[in-house]
Design a protein around this motif. Structure first.
Motif, PDB file in Angstrom:
ATOM      1  N   LEU A   1       0.847  -1.200   0.000  1.00 56.08           N
ATOM      2  CA  LEU A   1       0.000   0.000   0.000  1.00 56.08           C
ATOM      3  C   LEU A   1       0.874   1.238   0.000  1.00 56.08           C
ATOM      4  O   LEU A   1       0.658   2.176  -0.778  1.00 56.08           O
ATOM      5  N   ARG A   2       1.873   1.244   0.888  1.00 55.06           N
ATOM      6  CA  ARG A   2       2.765   2.410   0.994  1.00 55.06           C
ATOM      7  C   ARG A   2       3.515   2.639  -0.308  1.00 55.06           C
ATOM      8  O   ARG A   2       3.649   3.772  -0.786  1.00 55.06           O
ATOM      9  N   GLN A   3       4.006   1.542  -0.912  1.00 49.26           N
ATOM     10  CA  GLN A   3       4.829   1.658  -2.107  1.00 49.26           C
ATOM     11  C   GLN A   3       4.029   2.158  -3.308  1.00 49.26           C
ATOM     12  O   GLN A   3       4.480   3.021  -4.061  1.00 49.26           O
ATOM     13  N   TYR A   4       2.823   1.628  -3.467  1.00 46.91           N
ATOM     14  CA  TYR A   4       2.028   1.995  -4.636  1.00 46.91           C
ATOM     15  C   TYR A   4       1.288   3.322  -4.468  1.00 46.91           C
ATOM     16  O   TYR A   4       0.873   3.930  -5.448  1.00 46.91           O
ATOM     17  N   ALA A   5       1.130   3.784  -3.230  1.00 41.11           N
ATOM     18  CA  ALA A   5       0.445   5.057  -3.013  1.00 41.11           C
ATOM     19  C   ALA A   5       1.406   6.238  -3.050  1.00 41.11           C
ATOM     20  O   ALA A   5       1.007   7.348  -3.379  1.00 41.11           O
ATOM     21  N   THR A   6       2.669   6.018  -2.714  1.00 39.00           N
ATOM     22  CA  THR A   6       3.614   7.125  -2.562  1.00 39.00           C
ATOM     23  C   THR A   6       4.352   7.412  -3.857  1.00 39.00           C
ATOM     24  O   THR A   6       5.026   6.531  -4.404  1.00 39.00           O
ATOM     25  N   PRO A   7       4.276   8.641  -4.362  1.00 35.64           N
ATOM     26  CA  PRO A   7       5.055   8.989  -5.550  1.00 35.64           C
ATOM     27  C   PRO A   7       6.503   9.289  -5.160  1.00 35.64           C
ATOM     28  O   PRO A   7       6.826   9.478  -3.991  1.00 35.64           O
ATOM     29  N   ARG A   8       7.375   9.313  -6.136  1.00 36.21           N
ATOM     30  CA  ARG A   8       8.748   9.732  -5.886  1.00 36.21           C
ATOM     31  C   ARG A   8       8.757  11.244  -5.651  1.00 36.21           C
ATOM     32  O   ARG A   8       8.317  12.007  -6.502  1.00 36.21           O
ATOM     33  N   LEU A   9       9.265  11.629  -4.513  1.00 41.34           N
ATOM     34  CA  LEU A   9       9.307  13.045  -4.165  1.00 41.34           C
ATOM     35  C   LEU A   9      10.727  13.592  -4.162  1.00 41.34           C
ATOM     36  O   LEU A   9      10.927  14.802  -4.215  1.00 41.34           O
ATOM     37  N   VAL A  10      11.694  12.702  -4.081  1.00 35.84           N
ATOM     38  CA  VAL A  10      13.102  13.104  -4.146  1.00 35.84           C
ATOM     39  C   VAL A  10      13.825  12.145  -5.079  1.00 35.84           C
ATOM     40  O   VAL A  10      13.391  11.011  -5.290  1.00 35.84           O
ATOM     41  N   ARG A  11      14.937  12.592  -5.635  1.00 32.99           N
ATOM     42  CA  ARG A  11      15.700  11.748  -6.551  1.00 32.99           C
ATOM     43  C   ARG A  11      16.742  10.958  -5.772  1.00 32.99           C
ATOM     44  O   ARG A  11      17.690  11.515  -5.223  1.00 32.99           O
ATOM     45  N   LEU A  12      16.517   9.658  -5.679  1.00 32.38           N
ATOM     46  CA  LEU A  12      17.488   8.754  -5.073  1.00 32.38           C
ATOM     47  C   LEU A  12      17.762   7.654  -6.091  1.00 32.38           C
ATOM     48  O   LEU A  12      16.980   6.723  -6.243  1.00 32.38           O
ATOM     49  N   ARG A  13      18.860   7.774  -6.797  1.00 32.83           N
ATOM     50  CA  ARG A  13      19.133   6.903  -7.945  1.00 32.83           C
ATOM     51  C   ARG A  13      19.120   5.434  -7.551  1.00 32.83           C
ATOM     52  O   ARG A  13      18.630   4.579  -8.286  1.00 32.83           O
ATOM     53  N   ASP A  14      19.663   5.131  -6.372  1.00 32.71           N
ATOM     54  CA  ASP A  14      19.776   3.730  -5.982  1.00 32.71           C
ATOM     55  C   ASP A  14      18.489   3.165  -5.409  1.00 32.71           C
ATOM     56  O   ASP A  14      18.374   1.962  -5.191  1.00 32.71           O
ATOM     57  N   ARG A  15      17.512   4.019  -5.105  1.00 34.14           N
ATOM     58  CA  ARG A  15      16.277   3.540  -4.463  1.00 34.14           C
ATOM     59  C   ARG A  15      15.069   3.959  -5.290  1.00 34.14           C
ATOM     60  O   ARG A  15      13.997   4.183  -4.746  1.00 34.14           O
ATOM     61  N   ILE A  16      15.239   4.012  -6.598  1.00 30.32           N
ATOM     62  CA  ILE A  16      14.201   4.595  -7.445  1.00 30.32           C
ATOM     63  C   ILE A  16      12.909   3.798  -7.429  1.00 30.32           C
ATOM     64  O   ILE A  16      11.832   4.325  -7.648  1.00 30.32           O
ATOM     65  N   ASN A  17      12.971   2.495  -7.132  1.00 30.48           N
ATOM     66  CA  ASN A  17      11.769   1.670  -7.156  1.00 30.48           C
ATOM     67  C   ASN A  17      11.085   1.556  -5.796  1.00 30.48           C
ATOM     68  O   ASN A  17      10.100   0.840  -5.666  1.00 30.48           O
ATOM     69  N   ASP A  18      11.612   2.213  -4.778  1.00 32.68           N
ATOM     70  CA  ASP A  18      10.977   2.139  -3.464  1.00 32.68           C
ATOM     71  C   ASP A  18       9.603   2.794  -3.461  1.00 32.68           C
ATOM     72  O   ASP A  18       8.686   2.355  -2.782  1.00 32.68           O
ATOM     73  N   CYS A  19       9.472   3.895  -4.181  1.00 33.68           N
ATOM     74  CA  CYS A  19       8.188   4.593  -4.289  1.00 33.68           C
ATOM     75  C   CYS A  19       7.719   4.517  -5.740  1.00 33.68           C
ATOM     76  O   CYS A  19       8.401   5.000  -6.645  1.00 33.68           O
ATOM     77  N   LEU A  20       6.556   3.925  -5.933  1.00 33.57           N
ATOM     78  CA  LEU A  20       6.049   3.732  -7.288  1.00 33.57           C
ATOM     79  C   LEU A  20       4.953   4.734  -7.651  1.00 33.57           C
ATOM     80  O   LEU A  20       4.871   5.192  -8.777  1.00 33.57           O
ATOM     81  N   GLY A  21       4.084   5.053  -6.689  1.00 36.11           N
ATOM     82  CA  GLY A  21       3.035   6.033  -6.949  1.00 36.11           C
ATOM     83  C   GLY A  21       2.112   5.657  -8.080  1.00 36.11           C
ATOM     84  O   GLY A  21       1.622   6.524  -8.800  1.00 36.11           O
ATOM     85  N   GLU A  22       1.857   4.347  -8.247  1.00 36.07           N
ATOM     86  CA  GLU A  22       1.052   3.911  -9.394  1.00 36.07           C
ATOM     87  C   GLU A  22      -0.440   3.936  -9.129  1.00 36.07           C
ATOM     88  O   GLU A  22      -1.232   3.767 -10.065  1.00 36.07           O
ATOM     89  N   TRP A  23      -0.850   4.101  -7.874  1.00 37.18           N
ATOM     90  CA  TRP A  23      -2.282   4.235  -7.601  1.00 37.18           C
ATOM     91  C   TRP A  23      -2.687   5.650  -7.950  1.00 37.18           C
ATOM     92  O   TRP A  23      -2.331   6.604  -7.245  1.00 37.18           O
ATOM     93  N   ALA A  24      -3.432   5.804  -9.022  1.00 38.14           N
ATOM     94  CA  ALA A  24      -3.668   7.108  -9.621  1.00 38.14           C
ATOM     95  C   ALA A  24      -5.137   7.519  -9.514  1.00 38.14           C
ATOM     96  O   ALA A  24      -5.984   6.992 -10.240  1.00 38.14           O
ATOM     97  N   PRO A  25      -5.480   8.443  -8.608  1.00 42.97           N
ATOM     98  CA  PRO A  25      -6.852   8.959  -8.576  1.00 42.97           C
ATOM     99  C   PRO A  25      -7.215   9.575  -9.924  1.00 42.97           C
ATOM    100  O   PRO A  25      -6.379  10.208 -10.583  1.00 42.97           O
ATOM    101  N   THR A  26      -8.454   9.391 -10.329  1.00 42.59           N
ATOM    102  CA  THR A  26      -8.903   9.938 -11.612  1.00 42.59           C
ATOM    103  C   THR A  26      -9.285  11.402 -11.467  1.00 42.59           C
ATOM    104  O   THR A  26      -9.551  11.896 -10.371  1.00 42.59           O
ATOM    105  N   ILE A  27      -9.348  12.099 -12.586  1.00 43.98           N
ATOM    106  CA  ILE A  27      -9.765  13.503 -12.569  1.00 43.98           C
ATOM    107  C   ILE A  27     -11.199  13.616 -12.064  1.00 43.98           C
ATOM    108  O   ILE A  27     -11.554  14.581 -11.372  1.00 43.98           O
ATOM    109  N   ASN A  28     -12.020  12.616 -12.369  1.00 45.32           N
ATOM    110  CA  ASN A  28     -13.397  12.625 -11.887  1.00 45.32           C
ATOM    111  C   ASN A  28     -13.445  12.586 -10.360  1.00 45.32           C
ATOM    112  O   ASN A  28     -14.203  13.319  -9.728  1.00 45.32           O
ATOM    113  N   LEU A  29     -12.614  11.747  -9.760  1.00 45.38           N
ATOM    114  CA  LEU A  29     -12.563  11.672  -8.301  1.00 45.38           C
ATOM    115  C   LEU A  29     -12.042  12.974  -7.712  1.00 45.38           C
ATOM    116  O   LEU A  29     -12.590  13.490  -6.724  1.00 45.38           O
TER     117      LEU A  29
END
Length: 388
Positions: free
Chosen positions: A250-278
């Motif tokens: 839940l944490r991984q898919y809800a959190t977008p990347r907010l800082v650039r960490l080259r070695d930990r780029i996949n820790d935050c995926l942010g793929e759960w995307a609220p729609t414009i309608n929501l």
């Protein structure tokens, strides 16, 4: 679809089973679950080494599950057959081919069975969080019954003229074409019954302020408290919890990347995307839908809600939008739940070590090739919004 699914297999097929969602793509049919419930209720009294308390509690739980499975199928498929009693194994092909019931009949059946279960289920205090989390009790059944009746009152099922042609081979209409306002009252009464029962058993909205936010502004305290209703284990707002959940995902898919960490780029995926309608459904700062807000209308915010505001965010807006930066009108003058729930371009992210000074806080940057935006492949929001 997934590679191991056949081309004629429906995604999330709870009607006859199969499809993605369980190990090796094997979804269970809820009709099998309903049949199992019926078998249990038919046979439980024959078990000699069960106490009366166990028989009563287990039977009430199974009644709830039988109602819940019917309701789940109703949400997915609309009018469905009601299987209150199993057909005998000797039933003919004609007997097995049962008709769907009109949606009002399905709703009445589910709501009545949930009420029957609620009257027989124990109170919340009887469910031990550590060992019995997920087991239903009376408040679960009452709350779910209220949801069922709310669906029934909504335009989905109450006078839905899009479904005027949906009739069975006997010519019986499966969707009522006359809107009945009394269904809203019935839903409201069920909601009030559930709320009052919850209050009597110590359930209430989560209002506890996290100790780590005591030095923060009221804005961030309120946002954190709202989110903690989801994140705090077994808090008093929770009605139906479970001990089985993969919270790291839940944490991984809800959190977008907010800082650039080259070695930990996949820790935050942010793929759960609220729609414009929501995103548009959240209210304005005045507590009404944005398309009904007179201030939004007179200032032209609603008409221009998807346009960039030329003026950058001001100091007065720095708790919501990065000061000095631009974002669209839709992200200004919204209710607290919006800022607590939705991550957006130039929107402030309070927390994760950034709590002292708003100037030091993280913020979303969702434009392509920016830190929160599309980087190629996966690991980004498809809509440019994130779920806080």
């Amino acid at each position: 679809a997934r590679g191991y699914q056949s081309s004629n297999n429906v995604y999330l097929n709870y009607w006859d089973g199969g499809g993605f969602g369980q190990p090796n793509g094997a979804l269970g049919s809820l009709w099998v679950g309903i049949r199992d419930c019926n078998i249990f209720l038919e046979e439980v009294d024959k078990v000699v080494d069960l106490t009366d308390y166990e028989k009563k509690r287990w039977s009430a739980e199974v009644k709830f599950l039988k109602a819940y499975y019917h309701y789940y199928l109703m949400k997915m498929y609309g009018p469905i057959p009601i299987v209150d009693v199993n057909l005998p194994i000797s039933a003919s092909a004609g007997e097995v081919q049962v008709y769907r019931e009109p949606i009002d009949n399905v709703v009445d059946y589910v709501a009545n069975l949930m009420k029957e279960a609620a009257d027989e289920l124990p109170a919340a205090a009887a469910v031990l969080e550590g060992t019995e989390g997920g087991r239903v009790y009376d408040l679960v059944a009452l709350a779910m019954r209220a949801e069922v009746l709310l669906y029934a009152a909504s335009p989905l099922f109450n006078g839905n003229t899009d479904m005027v042609s949906m009739k069975d081979k006997r010519g019986i209409a499966l969707f009522p074409q006359k809107k009945e306002d009394t269904k809203w009252q019935k839903a409201a009464d069920a909601c009030l019954e559930a709320i009052e029962a919850c209050h009597k058993q110590g359930k209430a909205l989560h209002t506890l302020i996290d100790g780590q936010t005591l030095s923060a502004s009221d804005t961030f305290q309120l946002q954190t408290t709202y989110r903690q209703a989801i994140c705090d284990r077994w808090n008093r707002e929770l009605i139906w919890g479970s001990t089985s959940y993969s919270w790291p995902l839940l944490r991984q898919y809800a959190t977008p990347r907010l800082v650039r960490l080259r070695d930990r780029i996949n820790d935050c995926l942010g793929e759960w995307a609220p729609t414009i309608n929501l995103v548009e459904r959240y209210y304005s700062a005045n507590g009404v839908p944005i398309d009904e807000d007179k201030e939004w209308d007179s200032n032209g915010w609603y008409a221009n809600r998807l346009k960039i505001r030329e003026e950058p965010a001001t100091t007065a807006e720095r708790n919501y939008v990065k000061e000095g930066e631009q974002t669209v009108y839709l992200h200004y003058n919204r209710e607290p739940r919006f800022y607590a729930s939705i991550g957006f371009d130039m929107g402030i992210y309070y927390g994760n070590g950034h709590t002292k000074d708003v100037e030091d806080m993280n913020y979303g940057q969702f434009i392509n090739l920016q830190v929160s935006g599309y980087q190629g492949g996966t690991g980004h929001s498809a809509t440019g919004y994130a779920a806080k």
